[in-house]
Design a protein around this motif. Structure first.
Motif, short mmCIF file in Angstrom:
data_model
loop_
_atom_site.label_atom_id
_atom_site.label_comp_id
_atom_site.label_asym_id
_atom_site.label_seq_id
_atom_site.Cartn_x
_atom_site.Cartn_y
_atom_site.Cartn_z
N ASP A 96 8.52 -8.53 6.39
CA ASP A 96 7.72 -7.31 6.13
C ASP A 96 6.96 -7.42 4.81
OD1 ASP A 96 8.57 -6.13 8.49
OD2 ASP A 96 10.25 -5.08 7.55
N TRP A 97 7.57 -8.06 3.81
CA TRP A 97 6.89 -8.24 2.52
C TRP A 97 5.65 -9.12 2.67
CZ3 TRP A 97 6.62 -6.44 -2.30
CH2 TRP A 97 6.05 -7.24 -3.29
N TYR A 126 -1.56 -8.79 5.50
CA TYR A 126 -2.24 -7.50 5.62
C TYR A 126 -2.15 -6.91 7.02
CZ TYR A 126 -3.99 -9.17 1.17
OH TYR A 126 -4.07 -9.68 -0.11
N GLY A 127 -0.93 -6.81 7.52
CA GLY A 127 -0.70 -6.14 8.79
C GLY A 127 -0.66 -7.03 10.01
N GLN A 157 2.92 -7.26 4.34
CA GLN A 157 2.29 -6.27 3.47
C GLN A 157 1.43 -6.91 2.39
OE1 GLN A 157 5.10 -3.60 1.61
NE2 GLN A 157 3.72 -3.17 -0.11
N GLU A 158 1.93 -7.99 1.77
CA GLU A 158 1.29 -8.56 0.59
C GLU A 158 0.32 -9.71 0.89
OE1 GLU A 158 1.59 -7.54 -2.64
OE2 GLU A 158 2.64 -5.81 -1.80
#
Length: 236
Positions: free
Chosen positions: A161-162, A169-170, A165-166
């Protein structure tokens, strides 16, 4: 990554930071670079003196690290397994982990806070689209020297998930995730099938719902004769 220096043996930088430092060095020395007399020439005498003070029997490589940390077909220290995994990926592009262009270890995977409390990915990497500098995939590997427990599944999914997110971008489809351990009990394999998945939306017009389940469980075995790690995928 450059900002996280506390309790690290080496300064860790990524490609973006590397390019920034490279540019600064060149800009600072632009006028001097044009002068031939300022070009650094490696001296053979320097290498000769260095070789005299370096004991070649203590060369640092993955085989020596694994050998010193081995106990039969098991490894006592996770850092040694990290070295073995990175060495394997580098030298076995067609192996179980695939080919990666950038590799690092102990890469931050949480918001900035006191370093002792920050999460770190054991191995992180990415690969480029062939012949281009565009990143196509990201890699995360969590390593356990002993038999894996169910908590490691949740831990790795935090890293997935990190990265989503980082870095991606999805777009979860850009992520490949692995857990390396001595073995995997049935309950760990079952939990991987249950929670090692994500649903995400890609695109806009039209928006497409997609599913991610690219988490793989890899059992390691230390080969005492060859001083290498061997890998077997489980739960497939």
């Amino acid at each position: 990554m450059l900002r996280v220096l506390w309790k690290l043996s080496f300064i860790k930088i990524d490609d973006v930071e590397n390019k920034a430092l490279y540019d600064i060095i060149l800009k600072t020395n632009e006028n001097e670079i044009a002068k031939p007399q300022n070009i650094f020439i490696t001296s053979d005498s320097v290498h000769t003196r260095m070789n005299k003070i370096v004991d070649q029997t203590y060369t640092v490589n993955a085989k020596n690290i694994l050998s010193l940390a081995s106990d039969g077909n098991k490894i006592r220290h996770e850092m040694a397994i990290e070295a073995g995994v990175v060495d394997y990926i580098k030298n076995t592009p067609n192996g179980v982990f695939g080919k990666w262009d950038y590799l690092s270890h102990q890469v931050v995977a949480s918001p900035f806070k006191p370093v002792d409390y920050m999460d770190k990915m054991d191995v992180f990497g990415y690969r480029f689209i062939p012949s281009f500098s565009t990143i196509s995939k990201y890699l995360t590997i969590e390593i356990k020297k002993d038999v894996a427990d169910t908590e490691v599944i949740n831990q790795l999914m935090k890293y997935v998930d990190w990265i989503n997110q980082e870095y991606s971008y999805g777009d979860y489809s850009m992520i490949e995730a692995f857990i390396v351990a001595q073995d995997f009990p049935d309950e760990v394999v079952s939990l991987k099938e249950e929670v090692g998945k994500r649903t995400f939306v890609k695109g806009r017009r039209p928006a497409v719902t997609m599913y991610w389940s690219n988490l793989r469980l890899i059992k390691y075995v230390y080969n005492e004769q060859d001083k290498n790690l061997e890998f077997i995928e489980v739960g497939i």
